[in-house]
Design a protein around this motif. Structure first.
Motif, PDB file in Angstrom:
ATOM      1  N   MET A   1    -103.889 -46.782  26.281  1.00  0.00           N
ATOM      2  CA  MET A   1    -104.702 -46.162  25.355  1.00  0.00           C
ATOM      3  C   MET A   1    -103.833 -45.282  24.501  1.00  0.00           C
ATOM      4  N   THR A   2    -103.905 -45.189  23.360  1.00  0.00           N
ATOM      5  CA  THR A   2    -103.082 -44.352  22.489  1.00  0.00           C
ATOM      6  C   THR A   2    -103.502 -42.805  22.278  1.00  0.00           C
ATOM      7  N   VAL A   3    -102.905 -41.922  22.716  1.00  0.00           N
ATOM      8  CA  VAL A   3    -103.479 -40.415  22.464  1.00  0.00           C
ATOM      9  C   VAL A   3    -102.693 -39.946  21.349  1.00  0.00           C
ATOM     10  N   HIS A   4    -103.486 -39.208  20.477  1.00  0.00           N
ATOM     11  CA  HIS A   4    -102.743 -38.374  19.466  1.00  0.00           C
ATOM     12  C   HIS A   4    -102.987 -36.964  19.710  1.00  0.00           C
ATOM     13  N   PHE A   5    -101.667 -36.316  19.762  1.00  0.00           N
ATOM     14  CA  PHE A   5    -101.746 -34.754  20.368  1.00  0.00           C
ATOM     15  C   PHE A   5    -101.387 -33.959  19.152  1.00  0.00           C
ATOM     16  N   PHE A   6    -102.253 -33.110  18.768  1.00  0.00           N
ATOM     17  CA  PHE A   6    -101.679 -32.304  17.463  1.00  0.00           C
ATOM     18  C   PHE A   6    -101.902 -30.802  17.926  1.00  0.00           C
ATOM     19  N   ILE A   7    -100.912 -29.810  17.458  1.00  0.00           N
ATOM     20  CA  ILE A   7    -100.899 -28.591  17.543  1.00  0.00           C
ATOM     21  C   ILE A   7    -100.770 -27.841  16.328  1.00  0.00           C
ATOM     22  N   ARG A   8    -101.653 -26.782  16.183  1.00  0.00           N
ATOM     23  CA  ARG A   8    -101.493 -26.106  14.701  1.00  0.00           C
ATOM     24  C   ARG A   8    -100.341 -24.897  15.361  1.00  0.00           C
ATOM     25  N   PHE A   9     -99.085 -24.923  14.641  1.00  0.00           N
ATOM     26  CA  PHE A   9     -97.979 -24.016  14.770  1.00  0.00           C
ATOM     27  C   PHE A   9     -97.340 -23.861  13.813  1.00  0.00           C
ATOM     28  N   SER A  10     -97.303 -22.523  13.362  1.00  0.00           N
ATOM     29  CA  SER A  10     -96.090 -22.311  12.177  1.00  0.00           C
ATOM     30  C   SER A  10     -94.879 -22.093  12.805  1.00  0.00           C
ATOM     31  N   SER A  11     -93.922 -22.875  12.666  1.00  0.00           N
ATOM     32  CA  SER A  11     -92.720 -22.836  13.397  1.00  0.00           C
ATOM     33  C   SER A  11     -91.746 -22.360  12.649  1.00  0.00           C
ATOM     34  N   LYS A  12     -90.629 -21.649  13.025  1.00  0.00           N
ATOM     35  CA  LYS A  12     -89.438 -21.116  11.991  1.00  0.00           C
ATOM     36  C   LYS A  12     -88.443 -22.000  12.377  1.00  0.00           C
ATOM     37  N   PRO A  13     -87.380 -21.961  11.406  1.00  0.00           N
ATOM     38  CA  PRO A  13     -85.960 -22.848  11.781  1.00  0.00           C
ATOM     39  C   PRO A  13     -85.621 -22.684  13.177  1.00  0.00           C
ATOM     40  N   GLY A  14     -85.271 -23.756  13.719  1.00  0.00           N
ATOM     41  CA  GLY A  14     -84.711 -23.809  14.830  1.00  0.00           C
ATOM     42  C   GLY A  14     -85.620 -24.061  16.246  1.00  0.00           C
ATOM     43  N   GLN A  15     -86.915 -23.940  15.615  1.00  0.00           N
ATOM     44  CA  GLN A  15     -88.008 -24.160  16.844  1.00  0.00           C
ATOM     45  C   GLN A  15     -88.485 -25.509  17.058  1.00  0.00           C
ATOM     46  N   SER A  16     -88.766 -25.914  18.049  1.00  0.00           N
ATOM     47  CA  SER A  16     -89.401 -27.431  18.339  1.00  0.00           C
ATOM     48  C   SER A  16     -90.474 -27.222  19.394  1.00  0.00           C
ATOM     49  N   ILE A  17     -91.354 -28.265  19.216  1.00  0.00           N
ATOM     50  CA  ILE A  17     -92.183 -28.124  20.199  1.00  0.00           C
ATOM     51  C   ILE A  17     -92.232 -29.489  20.903  1.00  0.00           C
ATOM     52  N   SER A  18     -92.368 -29.648  22.355  1.00  0.00           N
ATOM     53  CA  SER A  18     -92.747 -30.674  22.969  1.00  0.00           C
ATOM     54  C   SER A  18     -94.089 -30.635  23.944  1.00  0.00           C
ATOM     55  N   ILE A  19     -94.386 -31.828  24.455  1.00  0.00           N
ATOM     56  CA  ILE A  19     -95.484 -31.603  25.407  1.00  0.00           C
ATOM     57  C   ILE A  19     -95.232 -32.299  26.744  1.00  0.00           C
ATOM     58  N   THR A  20     -95.939 -31.867  27.758  1.00  0.00           N
ATOM     59  CA  THR A  20     -95.607 -32.291  29.193  1.00  0.00           C
ATOM     60  C   THR A  20     -96.834 -32.244  29.861  1.00  0.00           C
ATOM     61  N   GLY A  21     -97.171 -33.273  30.809  1.00  0.00           N
ATOM     62  CA  GLY A  21     -98.416 -33.129  31.523  1.00  0.00           C
ATOM     63  C   GLY A  21     -98.183 -33.938  32.661  1.00  0.00           C
ATOM     64  N   ASP A  22     -99.367 -34.253  33.412  1.00  0.00           N
ATOM     65  CA  ASP A  22     -99.247 -35.098  34.754  1.00  0.00           C
ATOM     66  C   ASP A  22     -99.258 -36.299  34.650  1.00  0.00           C
ATOM     67  N   ALA A  23     -99.508 -36.879  33.620  1.00  0.00           N
ATOM     68  CA  ALA A  23     -99.376 -38.334  33.537  1.00  0.00           C
ATOM     69  C   ALA A  23     -97.896 -38.679  33.404  1.00  0.00           C
ATOM     70  N   PRO A  24     -97.514 -39.935  34.159  1.00  0.00           N
ATOM     71  CA  PRO A  24     -96.186 -40.200  34.046  1.00  0.00           C
ATOM     72  C   PRO A  24     -95.476 -40.442  32.602  1.00  0.00           C
ATOM     73  N   GLU A  25     -96.390 -40.692  31.642  1.00  0.00           N
ATOM     74  CA  GLU A  25     -95.753 -40.940  30.259  1.00  0.00           C
ATOM     75  C   GLU A  25     -95.611 -39.581  29.611  1.00  0.00           C
ATOM     76  N   LEU A  26     -96.180 -38.431  30.250  1.00  0.00           N
ATOM     77  CA  LEU A  26     -95.938 -37.359  29.940  1.00  0.00           C
ATOM     78  C   LEU A  26     -94.759 -36.480  30.621  1.00  0.00           C
ATOM     79  N   GLY A  27     -94.176 -37.006  31.302  1.00  0.00           N
ATOM     80  CA  GLY A  27     -93.166 -36.259  32.010  1.00  0.00           C
ATOM     81  C   GLY A  27     -93.235 -35.723  33.444  1.00  0.00           C
ATOM     82  N   GLN A  28     -94.424 -36.026  33.837  1.00  0.00           N
ATOM     83  CA  GLN A  28     -94.815 -35.490  35.428  1.00  0.00           C
ATOM     84  C   GLN A  28     -94.762 -33.941  35.342  1.00  0.00           C
TER      85      GLN A  28
END
Length: 70
Positions: A1-28
């Protein structure tokens, strides 16, 4: 199944956002294996990830904010 993850965050230059979780597809839940989100617009970041629904009907995840060092 395809899951869409959205997060509201006003970033500044040089910032990035990642996601991780307990599923293997999310990096354990390993920050080093976190999946980067894409800048969607001024307010949102987004990732579209295929999750194997065989693992579980529930999963835990967290967003990770990183800032580039000069």
């Amino acid at each position: 199944m395809t899951v869409h993850f959205f997060i509201r965050f006003s970033s500044k230059p040089g910032q990035s956002i990642s996601i991780t979780g307990d599923a293997p597809e999310l990096g354990q839940s390993d920050i080093l294996n976190a999946i980067p989100l894409s800048y969607f617009n001024h307010d949102f970041w987004h990732a579209e990830i295929d999750i194997n629904s065989v693992h579980s009907s529930r999963m835990c995840y967290k967003y990770v904010l990183t800032t580039e060092s000069d």
